[in-house]
Design a protein around this motif. Structure first.
Motif, short mmCIF file in Angstrom:
data_model
loop_
_atom_site.label_atom_id
_atom_site.label_comp_id
_atom_site.label_asym_id
_atom_site.label_seq_id
_atom_site.Cartn_x
_atom_site.Cartn_y
_atom_site.Cartn_z
N MET A 50 -35.95 -24.54 48.63
CA MET A 50 -37.11 -25.35 48.35
C MET A 50 -36.76 -26.80 48.65
O MET A 50 -35.74 -27.31 48.23
N SER A 51 -37.60 -27.48 49.39
CA SER A 51 -37.39 -28.87 49.73
C SER A 51 -38.37 -29.74 48.95
O SER A 51 -39.50 -29.35 48.71
N GLU A 52 -37.90 -30.90 48.56
CA GLU A 52 -38.78 -31.86 47.93
C GLU A 52 -38.24 -33.25 48.18
O GLU A 52 -37.05 -33.44 48.42
N LEU A 53 -39.12 -34.22 48.15
CA LEU A 53 -38.75 -35.60 48.38
C LEU A 53 -38.43 -36.27 47.05
O LEU A 53 -39.21 -36.18 46.11
N LYS A 54 -37.25 -36.90 46.98
CA LYS A 54 -36.82 -37.59 45.77
C LYS A 54 -36.15 -38.89 46.15
O LYS A 54 -35.53 -38.99 47.19
N LYS B 135 -30.33 -53.78 51.97
CA LYS B 135 -31.42 -54.72 52.19
C LYS B 135 -32.70 -54.03 52.63
O LYS B 135 -33.78 -54.33 52.14
N ASN B 136 -32.60 -53.09 53.58
CA ASN B 136 -33.77 -52.52 54.23
C ASN B 136 -34.09 -51.08 53.83
O ASN B 136 -35.15 -50.57 54.16
N GLY B 137 -33.15 -50.43 53.19
CA GLY B 137 -33.33 -49.02 52.89
C GLY B 137 -32.88 -48.16 54.06
O GLY B 137 -32.47 -48.66 55.10
N VAL B 138 -32.95 -46.88 53.89
CA VAL B 138 -32.57 -45.94 54.94
C VAL B 138 -33.80 -45.65 55.79
O VAL B 138 -34.85 -45.28 55.26
N MET B 139 -33.67 -45.85 57.07
CA MET B 139 -34.79 -45.64 57.97
C MET B 139 -34.76 -44.24 58.61
O MET B 139 -35.51 -43.94 59.50
N GLN B 140 -33.89 -43.39 58.11
CA GLN B 140 -33.75 -42.03 58.62
C GLN B 140 -33.62 -41.10 57.42
O GLN B 140 -32.96 -41.43 56.44
N SER B 141 -34.25 -39.98 57.51
CA SER B 141 -34.13 -39.05 56.40
C SER B 141 -32.73 -38.44 56.39
O SER B 141 -32.07 -38.36 57.42
N VAL B 142 -32.30 -38.05 55.23
CA VAL B 142 -31.02 -37.38 55.06
C VAL B 142 -31.24 -36.12 54.23
O VAL B 142 -32.24 -36.00 53.52
N SER B 143 -30.34 -35.20 54.35
CA SER B 143 -30.38 -33.99 53.54
C SER B 143 -29.19 -34.00 52.60
O SER B 143 -28.07 -34.31 53.01
N VAL B 144 -29.43 -33.68 51.37
CA VAL B 144 -28.37 -33.63 50.36
C VAL B 144 -28.50 -32.34 49.57
O VAL B 144 -29.51 -31.66 49.63
N ARG B 145 -27.45 -32.03 48.85
CA ARG B 145 -27.49 -30.87 47.95
C ARG B 145 -26.70 -31.20 46.70
O ARG B 145 -25.76 -32.00 46.73
N VAL B 146 -27.07 -30.59 45.62
CA VAL B 146 -26.36 -30.75 44.37
C VAL B 146 -25.19 -29.77 44.37
O VAL B 146 -25.35 -28.59 44.67
N GLN B 147 -24.00 -30.28 44.07
CA GLN B 147 -22.79 -29.47 44.05
C GLN B 147 -22.15 -29.57 42.67
O GLN B 147 -22.28 -30.58 41.98
N ASP B 148 -21.43 -28.53 42.30
CA ASP B 148 -20.65 -28.56 41.06
C ASP B 148 -19.42 -29.43 41.26
O ASP B 148 -18.73 -29.32 42.28
#
Length: 66
Positions: free
Chosen positions: A1-5, A38-51
């Motif tokens: 499941m993907s969601e924007l956070k 200063k500008n924020g990230v101008m490209q989306s990234v993918s992350v995951r929660v890890q233990d």
């Protein structure tokens, strides 16, 4: 499941199995960090929660480092 956070950059750890290495002490890396702050990230990234072996969890960057 993907969601924007919205997450803090300081909460993201690099993927230890990444094929590319980053020189975190380089001037270019610091300039990139300053620009993102200063500008924020101008490209989306993918992350995951890890233990985290030390306990709890952390957010790992899996796509978008480069």
């Amino acid at each position: 499941m993907s969601e924007l956070k919205m997450i803090k950059l300081a909460a993201i750890r690099p993927n230890v199995s990444s094929l590319r290495q980053v020189d975190e002490e380089s001037i270019e890396f610091q300039q990139l960090c300053d620009s993102i702050e200063k500008n924020g990230v101008m490209q989306s990234v993918s992350v995951r929660v890890q233990d985290d072996p030390a306990g709890g969890t952390f957010i790992e960057l899996i796509d978008g480092l480069h």
